[in-house]
Design a protein around this motif. Structure first.
Motif, PDB file in Angstrom:
ATOM      1  N   GLY A 143       1.049  40.061 -20.283  1.00 22.09           N
ATOM      2  CA  GLY A 143       0.940  39.602 -18.907  1.00 22.09           C
ATOM      3  C   GLY A 143       0.691  38.107 -18.862  1.00 22.09           C
ATOM      4  N   GLY A 144       0.320  37.520 -20.012  1.00 20.25           N
ATOM      5  CA  GLY A 144       0.044  36.088 -20.097  1.00 20.25           C
ATOM      6  C   GLY A 144      -1.438  35.784 -20.126  1.00 20.25           C
ATOM      7  N   HIS A 145      -2.290  36.778 -19.799  1.00 17.05           N
ATOM      8  CA  HIS A 145      -3.733  36.565 -19.720  1.00 17.05           C
ATOM      9  C   HIS A 145      -4.479  37.032 -20.968  1.00 17.05           C
ATOM     10  CE1 HIS A 145      -2.810  40.611 -18.258  1.00 17.05           C
ATOM     11  NE2 HIS A 145      -3.934  40.952 -18.859  1.00 17.05           N
ATOM     12  N   GLU A 146      -3.783  37.745 -21.853  1.00 15.89           N
ATOM     13  CA  GLU A 146      -4.445  38.296 -23.039  1.00 15.89           C
ATOM     14  C   GLU A 146      -4.897  37.180 -23.982  1.00 15.89           C
ATOM     15  OE1 GLU A 146      -1.354  41.210 -21.520  1.00 15.89           O
ATOM     16  OE2 GLU A 146      -1.404  39.084 -21.992  1.00 15.89           O
ATOM     17  N   SER A 147      -5.920  37.467 -24.785  1.00 14.38           N
ATOM     18  CA  SER A 147      -6.435  36.447 -25.707  1.00 14.38           C
ATOM     19  C   SER A 147      -5.744  36.504 -27.062  1.00 14.38           C
ATOM     20  CB  SER A 147      -7.950  36.591 -25.876  1.00 14.38           C
ATOM     21  OG  SER A 147      -8.268  37.889 -26.317  1.00 14.38           O
ATOM     22  N   ALA A 148      -5.039  37.587 -27.356  1.00 12.79           N
ATOM     23  CA  ALA A 148      -4.328  37.709 -28.638  1.00 12.79           C
ATOM     24  C   ALA A 148      -3.035  38.496 -28.440  1.00 12.79           C
ATOM     25  CB  ALA A 148      -5.213  38.400 -29.667  1.00 12.79           C
ATOM     26  N   LEU A 149      -2.016  38.142 -29.202  1.00  9.16           N
ATOM     27  CA  LEU A 149      -0.701  38.785 -29.067  1.00  9.16           C
ATOM     28  C   LEU A 149      -0.782  40.292 -29.290  1.00  9.16           C
ATOM     29  CD1 LEU A 149       2.326  38.244 -28.568  1.00  9.16           C
ATOM     30  CD2 LEU A 149       2.600  38.001 -31.044  1.00  9.16           C
ATOM     31  N   LEU A 150      -1.574  40.713 -30.274  1.00  8.14           N
ATOM     32  CA  LEU A 150      -1.649  42.147 -30.575  1.00  8.14           C
ATOM     33  C   LEU A 150      -2.477  42.921 -29.549  1.00  8.14           C
ATOM     34  CD1 LEU A 150      -1.783  42.139 -34.485  1.00  8.14           C
ATOM     35  CD2 LEU A 150       0.181  42.455 -32.977  1.00  8.14           C
ATOM     36  N   ASP A 151      -3.084  42.199 -28.570  1.00 10.00           N
ATOM     37  CA  ASP A 151      -3.757  42.867 -27.450  1.00 10.00           C
ATOM     38  C   ASP A 151      -2.758  43.269 -26.374  1.00 10.00           C
ATOM     39  OD1 ASP A 151      -6.200  42.479 -28.654  1.00 10.00           O
ATOM     40  OD2 ASP A 151      -6.750  40.736 -27.429  1.00 10.00           O
ATOM     41  N   CYS A 152      -1.551  42.713 -26.445  1.00 13.38           N
ATOM     42  CA  CYS A 152      -0.533  42.977 -25.421  1.00 13.38           C
ATOM     43  C   CYS A 152       0.058  44.370 -25.604  1.00 13.38           C
ATOM     44  CB  CYS A 152       0.603  41.957 -25.523  1.00 13.38           C
ATOM     45  SG  CYS A 152       0.083  40.254 -25.253  1.00 13.38           S
ATOM     46  N   TRP A 157      -2.916  28.459 -18.063  1.00  9.99           N
ATOM     47  CA  TRP A 157      -1.494  28.683 -18.331  1.00  9.99           C
ATOM     48  C   TRP A 157      -1.057  30.111 -18.048  1.00  9.99           C
ATOM     49  CZ3 TRP A 157       0.700  24.288 -18.253  1.00  9.99           C
ATOM     50  CH2 TRP A 157      -0.002  23.163 -18.699  1.00  9.99           C
ATOM     51  N   SER A 158      -2.006  31.055 -18.011  1.00 10.97           N
ATOM     52  CA  SER A 158      -1.635  32.430 -17.662  1.00 10.97           C
ATOM     53  C   SER A 158      -1.537  32.602 -16.145  1.00 10.97           C
ATOM     54  CB  SER A 158      -2.639  33.426 -18.256  1.00 10.97           C
ATOM     55  OG  SER A 158      -3.912  33.266 -17.680  1.00 10.97           O
ATOM     56  N   CYS A 159      -1.903  31.557 -15.391  1.00 15.19           N
ATOM     57  CA  CYS A 159      -1.869  31.610 -13.924  1.00 15.19           C
ATOM     58  C   CYS A 159      -0.695  30.822 -13.355  1.00 15.19           C
ATOM     59  CB  CYS A 159      -3.184  31.065 -13.354  1.00 15.19           C
ATOM     60  SG  CYS A 159      -4.649  31.966 -13.910  1.00 15.19           S
ATOM     61  N   VAL A 160       0.235  30.420 -14.222  1.00 16.46           N
ATOM     62  CA  VAL A 160       1.384  29.606 -13.812  1.00 16.46           C
ATOM     63  C   VAL A 160       2.637  30.476 -13.785  1.00 16.46           C
ATOM     64  CG1 VAL A 160       2.884  27.670 -14.485  1.00 16.46           C
ATOM     65  CG2 VAL A 160       0.406  27.496 -14.778  1.00 16.46           C
ATOM     66  N   GLU A 161       3.447  30.315 -12.726  1.00 12.71           N
ATOM     67  CA  GLU A 161       4.727  31.022 -12.684  1.00 12.71           C
ATOM     68  C   GLU A 161       5.799  30.109 -12.102  1.00 12.71           C
ATOM     69  OE1 GLU A 161       4.757  34.364  -9.940  1.00 12.71           O
ATOM     70  OE2 GLU A 161       3.145  33.438  -8.789  1.00 12.71           O
ATOM     71  N   LEU A 193       8.098  33.927 -22.036  1.00 13.37           N
ATOM     72  CA  LEU A 193       7.128  32.880 -21.708  1.00 13.37           C
ATOM     73  C   LEU A 193       5.694  33.401 -21.713  1.00 13.37           C
ATOM     74  CD1 LEU A 193       6.247  30.078 -20.732  1.00 13.37           C
ATOM     75  CD2 LEU A 193       6.837  30.766 -18.403  1.00 13.37           C
ATOM     76  N   GLN A 194       5.467  34.590 -21.131  1.00 15.30           N
ATOM     77  CA  GLN A 194       4.103  35.134 -21.095  1.00 15.30           C
ATOM     78  C   GLN A 194       3.590  35.409 -22.511  1.00 15.30           C
ATOM     79  OE1 GLN A 194       6.492  36.222 -18.878  1.00 15.30           O
ATOM     80  NE2 GLN A 194       5.586  35.119 -17.169  1.00 15.30           N
ATOM     81  N   ASP A 195       4.467  35.938 -23.371  1.00 11.75           N
ATOM     82  CA  ASP A 195       4.077  36.193 -24.763  1.00 11.75           C
ATOM     83  C   ASP A 195       3.737  34.876 -25.457  1.00 11.75           C
ATOM     84  OD1 ASP A 195       4.905  38.831 -24.198  1.00 11.75           O
ATOM     85  OD2 ASP A 195       6.904  38.469 -25.006  1.00 11.75           O
ATOM     86  N   ALA A 196       4.581  33.865 -25.231  1.00 14.31           N
ATOM     87  CA  ALA A 196       4.371  32.562 -25.867  1.00 14.31           C
ATOM     88  C   ALA A 196       3.062  31.922 -25.409  1.00 14.31           C
ATOM     89  CB  ALA A 196       5.551  31.628 -25.561  1.00 14.31           C
ATOM     90  N   GLN A 197       2.712  32.111 -24.120  1.00 18.77           N
ATOM     91  CA  GLN A 197       1.439  31.588 -23.614  1.00 18.77           C
ATOM     92  C   GLN A 197       0.268  32.190 -24.386  1.00 18.77           C
ATOM     93  OE1 GLN A 197       1.990  32.718 -19.494  1.00 18.77           O
ATOM     94  NE2 GLN A 197       2.421  30.620 -18.877  1.00 18.77           N
ATOM     95  N   VAL A 198       0.353  33.489 -24.653  1.00 20.18           N
ATOM     96  CA  VAL A 198      -0.715  34.176 -25.389  1.00 20.18           C
ATOM     97  C   VAL A 198      -0.794  33.660 -26.823  1.00 20.18           C
ATOM     98  CG1 VAL A 198      -1.491  36.418 -26.272  1.00 20.18           C
ATOM     99  CG2 VAL A 198      -0.617  36.232 -23.935  1.00 20.18           C
TER     100      VAL A 198
END
Length: 196
Positions: free
Chosen positions: A59-68, A169-173, A21-26
């Protein structure tokens, strides 16, 4: 699909097991497509391109997938039907239900296709509520009222996270609680207030 190596022009599918879910949010945020609504294997058919990717650890807060962060190890392929498919909502998925008007009621969010109430006892402030009123074109937040219900699955929104400037959406759990939240907005769009 992702380009895991920017110098390589090859696109690769991501294994379903390596995207949560966190990856998908990003991903949805990076594409400007709202929140994740469906995440499952082979949602759009099982593509024949190479399926090679690390396990993403967003973590869900990143602006791009490759930043994770990633696991560092990569699978050489996924088994058939296991390439991740993702549908984003196309926009914010929330509503107020059961109130006297469309601008009052129990606050609900829809994440990954699950419509749930918002947990009402922790971390939620009038300042955060104002964001929902504004997005619903309902003016400003007037009141927040925690309400007892039967224990159930809810979405919890961390106001500190939202106020720090993070994407909602990165602040939802996911959370279990017996307290939900009734929100009342002013019902007057902000743009019209100065003309009254």
């Amino acid at each position: 699909q992702v380009k895991t190596n920017p110098s390589d022009q090859t696109w690769s599918s991501v294994c379903e097991a390596d995207l949560d879910l966190q990856d998908a949010q990003v991903v949805c945020r990076e594409l400007g497509c709202g929140a994740p609504s469906v995440l499952q294997g082979a949602l759009y058919g099982d593509v024949q391109t190479p399926r090679w990717s690390p396990e993403f650890q967003c973590g869900g807060h990143e602006s791009a997938l490759l930043d994770c962060r990633s696991s560092g190890s990569a699978r050489s392929s996924c088994s058939p039907g296991k390439a991740a498919g993702l549908t984003c909502s196309g926009g914010d998925e929330f509503r107020l239900v059961g109130g006297a008007s469309r601008c009052a009621g129990r606050l609900e969010l829809k994440v990954l296709g699950e419509q749930r109430p918002v947990e009402g006892y922790y971390f939620f402030t009038l300042k955060t509520a104002a964001l929902f009123c504004e997005h619903l074109n309902c003016g400003s937040a007037v009141s927040l009222q925690p309400t007892d219900v039967s224990d159930q699955s809810m979405w919890r929104i961390n106001s500190d996270c939202v106020q720090s400037g993070s994407d909602l959406w990165s602040c939802v759990e996911s959370w279990r609680s017996s307290g939900t939240l009734n929100l009342t907005c002013s019902d007057i769009p902000e743009a019209n207030l100065e003309h009254i």
